[in-house]
Design a protein around this motif. Structure first.
Motif, mmCIF file in Angstrom:
data_model
loop_
_atom_site.group_PDB
_atom_site.id
_atom_site.type_symbol
_atom_site.label_atom_id
_atom_site.label_comp_id
_atom_site.label_asym_id
_atom_site.label_seq_id
_atom_site.Cartn_x
_atom_site.Cartn_y
_atom_site.Cartn_z
ATOM 1 N N HIS A 83 45.235 33.039 -18.996
ATOM 2 C CA HIS A 83 46.207 34.024 -19.459
ATOM 3 C C HIS A 83 47.635 33.511 -19.281
ATOM 4 O O HIS A 83 48.474 33.633 -20.175
ATOM 5 C CB HIS A 83 46.031 35.336 -18.684
ATOM 6 C CG HIS A 83 44.629 35.856 -18.715
ATOM 7 N ND1 HIS A 83 43.650 35.338 -17.909
ATOM 8 C CD2 HIS A 83 44.059 36.834 -19.457
ATOM 9 C CE1 HIS A 83 42.517 35.979 -18.151
ATOM 10 N NE2 HIS A 83 42.737 36.885 -19.084
ATOM 11 N N THR A 122 40.487 36.298 -24.824
ATOM 12 C CA THR A 122 40.714 35.756 -23.487
ATOM 13 C C THR A 122 39.567 36.115 -22.541
ATOM 14 O O THR A 122 38.824 37.067 -22.794
ATOM 15 C CB THR A 122 42.021 36.310 -22.892
ATOM 16 O OG1 THR A 122 41.890 37.735 -22.736
ATOM 17 C CG2 THR A 122 43.205 36.009 -23.802
ATOM 18 N N LEU A 173 42.902 41.480 -24.400
ATOM 19 C CA LEU A 173 42.816 41.339 -22.949
ATOM 20 C C LEU A 173 41.977 42.434 -22.319
ATOM 21 O O LEU A 173 41.845 43.536 -22.863
ATOM 22 C CB LEU A 173 44.219 41.396 -22.326
ATOM 23 C CG LEU A 173 45.288 40.429 -22.830
ATOM 24 C CD1 LEU A 173 46.629 40.789 -22.188
ATOM 25 C CD2 LEU A 173 44.918 39.003 -22.494
#
Length: 286
Positions: A140, A132, A20
């Motif tokens: 997410h 992501t 992330l």
């Protein structure tokens, strides 16, 4: 809400790790690829699930552009990046033309992510890395919703050292706290530029911001990754078996058997080998 079809797929996967970053352009996808290559080189079977639906870059980085997904009785078969089938990948980049924009609203994105998680036949994996998009939006929330019941291992947070990136990455850590996703650690990417000739490091984007962020939130600091011109060349070139050499481009070309082995010739591989070793030890002992 339970998603048993997702659980059936995850049953053969030991660890699911999300990568992330609240900020775009910090090198999150390249960090995902390097972590996967390092884990694969250490003998693990690794899959990369690219859920950056609007900007998939994993297929290009792995040299898999133009490959086709095959449908088997067990589900979609991911694309393998090496002949030993240690590293596999699934991305929307295999389903749409590379020049076609994906203009989808939230519900369609959510359905696509659920289909990836429920329909891809990964087989037995040690690690599934989920790459992501930046931010804390639909992709997410969908990934966490579908995975949460099956307890993903956690998230690796990627940032660059400068304050403008750190401000957004703080929100990503807050997102993890809100949804109950463990933070496995912070990687400070683009932390300096190491000259390929004199080996001197210049802090182009400052340094230390990622480490300070990790200390503030009391999460592990996984390491600093400087800009490596040979890595850039490897991820950009079509032939992933050709060993990049920015010092002497005219020198006789050397080749390996796969991108997994070629990456080990890059100086940056030492940094991510250390990160992979730490994560594997931490998750195995967990």
């Amino acid at each position: 809400m339970s998603h048993p079809e997702v659980g059936e797929r995850l049953a053969s996967i030991k660890h699911v790790v999300l990568v992330l970053s609240g900020k775009g352009g910090v090198g999150k996808s390249s960090c995902t690829v390097q972590l996967a290559l390092s884990l694969a080189s250490q003998g693990h079977k690794v899959g990369i699930l690219d859920i950056d639906l609007c900007g998939p870059s994993i297929p290009r980085m792995l040299g898999l552009e133009g490959r086709q997904i095959h449908q088997a009785s067990a589900g979609w078969v991911p694309v393998f990046a090496d002949s030993s089938k240690r590293l596999s990948c699934m991305s929307i980049g295999f389903l749409v033309d590379k020049n076609t924009s994906v203009v989808w609203r939230g519900p369609k994105k959510n359905a696509m992510i659920k289909q990836f998680l429920a329909d891809v036949y990964w087989g037995d994996l040690d690690y599934l890395l989920v790459d992501t998009p930046p931010g804390t939006s639909d992709e997410h929330l969908a990934a966490v919703e579908y995975l949460q019941e099956w307890q993903p291992a956690g998230a690796v947070i990627v940032t660059t050292p400068q304050a403008v990136a750190l401000a957004d990455v703080k929100k990503e850590i807050n997102f993890c706290q809100q949804v109950g996703l463990p933070v496995l650690g912070v990687v400070e990417n683009m932390s300096g530029f190491v000259c390929p000739h004199c080996k001197e490091c210049t802090n182009v984007f400052s340094t230390g911001g990622g480490e300070g962020l990790a200390k503030h939130y009391e999460v592990p600091f996984l390491g600093r990754a400087p800009i490596d011109p040979n890595l850039v060349m490897l991820l950009e070139q079509e032939d992933k078996t050709e060993v990049p050499n920015v010092n002497d481009p005219s020198a006789e070309k050397q080749h390996t058997t796969s991108i997994v082995d070629t990456y080990q010739r890059c100086e940056l591989s030492k940094v991510f080998a250390s990160i992979a070793t730490y994560l594997d030890k931490h998750l195995t002992e967990k």
